[in-house]
Design an enzyme around this catalytic site. Sequence first.
Site, PDB file in Angstrom:
ATOM      1  N   GLU A 107       0.847  -1.220   0.000  1.00 53.46           N
ATOM      2  CA  GLU A 107       0.000   0.000   0.000  1.00 53.46           C
ATOM      3  C   GLU A 107       0.868   1.252   0.000  1.00 53.46           C
ATOM      4  OE1 GLU A 107      -2.607  -0.845  -0.838  1.00 53.46           O
ATOM      5  OE2 GLU A 107      -2.863  -2.788   0.114  1.00 53.46           O
TER       6      GLU A 107
HETATM    7  C1  LIG Z   1       2.860  -9.717   0.086  1.00 52.24           C
HETATM    8  C2  LIG Z   1       2.646  -8.581  -0.864  1.00 52.24           C
HETATM    9  C3  LIG Z   1       1.365  -8.258  -1.241  1.00 52.24           C
HETATM   10  C4  LIG Z   1       1.150  -7.211  -2.150  1.00 52.24           C
HETATM   11  N1  LIG Z   1      -0.125  -6.949  -2.591  1.00 52.24           N
HETATM   12  C5  LIG Z   1      -0.293  -6.085  -3.630  1.00 52.24           C
HETATM   13  C6  LIG Z   1      -1.574  -5.946  -4.259  1.00 52.24           C
HETATM   14  O1  LIG Z   1      -2.568  -6.568  -3.852  1.00 52.24           O
HETATM   15  N2  LIG Z   1      -1.679  -5.119  -5.326  1.00 52.24           N
HETATM   16  C7  LIG Z   1      -0.613  -4.424  -5.814  1.00 52.24           C
HETATM   17  O2  LIG Z   1      -0.774  -3.698  -6.770  1.00 52.24           O
HETATM   18  N3  LIG Z   1       0.617  -4.521  -5.221  1.00 52.24           N
HETATM   19  C8  LIG Z   1       0.798  -5.338  -4.160  1.00 52.24           C
HETATM   20  N4  LIG Z   1       2.034  -5.473  -3.584  1.00 52.24           N
HETATM   21  C9  LIG Z   1       3.145  -4.687  -4.100  1.00 52.24           C
HETATM   22  C10 LIG Z   1       3.629  -3.606  -3.148  1.00 52.24           C
HETATM   23  O3  LIG Z   1       2.671  -2.588  -3.073  1.00 52.24           O
HETATM   24  C11 LIG Z   1       5.009  -3.147  -3.643  1.00 52.24           C
HETATM   25  O4  LIG Z   1       5.922  -4.176  -3.328  1.00 52.24           O
HETATM   26  C12 LIG Z   1       5.443  -1.835  -3.062  1.00 52.24           C
HETATM   27  O5  LIG Z   1       4.642  -0.803  -3.566  1.00 52.24           O
HETATM   28  C13 LIG Z   1       6.912  -1.517  -3.353  1.00 52.24           C
HETATM   29  O6  LIG Z   1       7.230  -1.720  -4.698  1.00 52.24           O
HETATM   30  P1  LIG Z   1       8.542  -2.591  -5.068  1.00 52.24           P
HETATM   31  O7  LIG Z   1       8.448  -3.877  -4.351  1.00 52.24           O
HETATM   32  O8  LIG Z   1       8.681  -2.633  -6.533  1.00 52.24           O
HETATM   33  O9  LIG Z   1       9.752  -1.794  -4.425  1.00 52.24           O
HETATM   34  P2  LIG Z   1      10.520  -0.555  -5.092  1.00 52.24           P
HETATM   35  O10 LIG Z   1       9.545   0.397  -5.647  1.00 52.24           O
HETATM   36  O11 LIG Z   1      11.586  -1.079  -5.966  1.00 52.24           O
HETATM   37  O12 LIG Z   1      11.177   0.096  -3.808  1.00 52.24           O
HETATM   38  C14 LIG Z   1      12.349  -0.449  -3.168  1.00 52.24           C
HETATM   39  C15 LIG Z   1      12.788   0.523  -2.071  1.00 52.24           C
HETATM   40  O13 LIG Z   1      13.153   1.779  -2.662  1.00 52.24           O
HETATM   41  C16 LIG Z   1      12.409   2.836  -2.088  1.00 52.24           C
HETATM   42  N5  LIG Z   1      12.065   3.828  -3.118  1.00 52.24           N
HETATM   43  C17 LIG Z   1      11.538   3.629  -4.344  1.00 52.24           C
HETATM   44  N6  LIG Z   1      11.342   4.796  -4.951  1.00 52.24           N
HETATM   45  C18 LIG Z   1      11.734   5.762  -4.112  1.00 52.24           C
HETATM   46  C19 LIG Z   1      11.777   7.187  -4.152  1.00 52.24           C
HETATM   47  N7  LIG Z   1      11.339   7.857  -5.199  1.00 52.24           N
HETATM   48  N8  LIG Z   1      12.283   7.837  -3.096  1.00 52.24           N
HETATM   49  C20 LIG Z   1      12.710   7.167  -2.018  1.00 52.24           C
HETATM   50  N9  LIG Z   1      12.694   5.836  -1.905  1.00 52.24           N
HETATM   51  C21 LIG Z   1      12.206   5.145  -2.939  1.00 52.24           C
HETATM   52  C22 LIG Z   1      11.149   2.192  -1.519  1.00 52.24           C
HETATM   53  O14 LIG Z   1      10.598   2.969  -0.461  1.00 52.24           O
HETATM   54  C23 LIG Z   1      11.683   0.846  -1.064  1.00 52.24           C
HETATM   55  O15 LIG Z   1      12.254   0.967   0.204  1.00 52.24           O
HETATM   56  C24 LIG Z   1       2.259  -6.479  -2.644  1.00 52.24           C
HETATM   57  C25 LIG Z   1       3.558  -6.806  -2.228  1.00 52.24           C
HETATM   58  C26 LIG Z   1       3.757  -7.849  -1.374  1.00 52.24           C
HETATM   59  C27 LIG Z   1       5.177  -8.204  -1.003  1.00 52.24           C
END
Ligand SMILES: Cc1cc2nc3c(=O)[nH]c(=O)nc-3n(C[C@H](O)[C@H](O)[C@H](O)COP(=O)(O)OP(=O)(O)OC[C@H]3O[C@@H](n4cnc5c(N)ncnc54)[C@H](O)[C@@H]3O)c2cc1C
Length: 620
Positions: free
Chosen positions: A444
């Site tokens: 989220e």
């Molecule tokens: C168990 C689980 C359930 C989920 N359920 C859903 C779902 O139902 N629907 C859905 O759509 N998604 C879902 N997600 C996805 C989840 O919302 C994302 O994993 C999350 O938004 C982070 O994206 P990412 O994993 O690609 O990390 P990234 O975006 O790659 O981020 C990695 C790190 O970098 C940081 N970061 C990235 N960009 C910036 C920035 N501009 N400035 C500072 N820091 C930054 C982040 O804060 C994080 O710490 C789920 C994930 C999991 C693991």
Amino acid sequence: MGNSLVNTRDQKFVLYEQNGIERMFASDRYREFSREVVDMILSEAEKFAVEEILPTYEIGDKQDPAVFKDGKTYAPRCYHEPYRKYCESGWICSVAAPEFGGQGLPISINIACSELFGAANYAFLMYPGLTVGAATLIGTYGNEEQIKKYALKMFSGEWSGTMCLTEPGAGTDVGNLRTSARRLPDGTFSITGTKCFISSGDHDLTEQIVHPVLARIEGDPPGTKGISIFIVPKYRVNKDGGLGEFNDVITGNIEHKMGIKGSATATLNFGENGNCIGELLGNEREGMKVMFQLVNRARLSTGMQGLDLASVSYEHAVQYAKDRIQSRKIEDWNNPAAPAVTIINHPDVRRSLLWMKAHVEGMRAMNYFIAYCIDMERIAASEEEREKMNGFVELLTPIGKAYCSDKAVEICTLGIDIFGGYGYCNEYPMEQYLRDSKIATIYEGTNYIQSLDLVARKLGQNKGRNLINLFGEIASTIEKIKSREELRPKAVYLENALAAVGNLAKSFADWGRGPDYILPILNARPFLMIMGDLVIGWKLLQAAGIAQERLDALYREAGTDETKAHSLAQDNAEIAFYQGKVASANYFAINVLPTVAARCKCISLADKTPLEMVQESFST
Ligand SMILES: Cc1cc2nc3c(=O)[nH]c(=O)nc-3n(C[C@H](O)[C@H](O)[C@H](O)COP(=O)(O)OP(=O)(O)OC[C@H]3O[C@@H](n4cnc5c(N)ncnc54)[C@H](O)[C@@H]3O)c2cc1C
């Protein structure tokens, strides 16, 4: 009934004594509710949580988690019966409007029920929770045909729902998504793309799964402005409302996760065979606006996930500390003949438990206050009141999500510590609470993204009026509790914290307009936690003021005064409860609030070391 999940006495304290939800029952919208009805609903929720959901907690994690086998996804077998009962007994759509088959339950009451359900098994709750979220989205933005075709069957739980934003290359940066929508002659769209990490993305609890999917219509601009949202069912729907052919939504796999193992988190390939049809929901290029209705509610639920797990971990820790015998009392340290005592007698265990208790109660009060503001916004008598309530919801939503989820991890860690080595082993559920809580800091929108939302949007929103209104509420609580001698010194700690946060917020605004604009971005996360402590401190002291008044009355009734308070509390559960409320506030005010000004001071020093250090110095 007693339970090991949530302190229902404290739930009622926050609902009735602190938030005063009974005043809502005078409104047209909620006139069918009364304290009697709400008590009955809460008691049924507790029963359902304990009898139906709780037995699935360990099984759905260890023996029977969600699995993907031969191209099919299976939810834990033990979830099927409770899911059916959850839907049949109307819990799934309790907040929905009566025209959707719901009871129009106030969010304040719904959130209290959901705390019980989530503390029993949050992974289970995700299936109906996402379903009703997606159904509400269609109910709000869909046309009549879409509501009839999809939303009604979702509100009843016959079909389930998801939210599909994330892609392998578009997590935090949703605007970078690649899923595309090609116009078809009949007005529908051909959807192609991969979504990953989709909670409840595939499973066998329901035959049909309806996916709200973010995608870009071919030719639309890049970034979030070009995103639309589509209803994409797993199976197409025939004219008679029955299930038609497979809609080319293929599950690639499900994730093997640290926690919430009963919740199937799927990778979904839409249109792998060029045969996936979606219907536009709302207007073109307004996908983010539409999806944000669901995301905002999901953020509140995620903050609640933090509270749920913190609560159940705390309740277990207290019970264990009362039972586990280990070591002699500190007074008997040098006397090997002295008997060992229960660990709740040891100062550090008591300190840890009170730290947990204060945070759990504060988080409950904060989340329930957000829910209360949503309700009050709906029934506001004036535009000014509506705007004020909406402002609190906007401002507090990122704080509730990030603060509660971060603190839950700390609380669940401390819960394990109280159990010692047994807490680390899976014969007790403490390690599962920690594993299940961690994801709430990530999904989220990661907690950093919540912090950025707070400093970059919410602080200045409504020309800063939302923040000023919040500070005004805190200031009026300070004035009120200052009139009580025993609480006055604690009110001063809150006052100092408020002043420090106010000054820092002003610095953020100044920095934001000048060359140091990077400082609020760099310090957003510690700032959010500072705001969280301020809000929790406010809510705990507000509660202490109420509790102290009740104690005065109870002492009068007992014909005694505070000098006998200790012995009275041992025999009188109400006195013990209210004394516990005052103790939580005292502890937090003395041990946490003074750190607020110190942490504000650190940020005000405008340190940029993390930015100035060369990347190579992080690790050579
Ligand atoms: C168990 C689980 C359930 C989920 N359920 C859903 C779902 O139902 N629907 C859905 O759509 N998604 C879902 N997600 C996805 C989840 O919302 C994302 O994993 C999350 O938004 C982070 O994206 P990412 O994993 O690609 O990390 P990234 O975006 O790659 O981020 C990695 C790190 O970098 C940081 N970061 C990235 N960009 C910036 C920035 N501009 N400035 C500072 N820091 C930054 C982040 O804060 C994080 O710490 C789920 C994930 C999991 C693991």
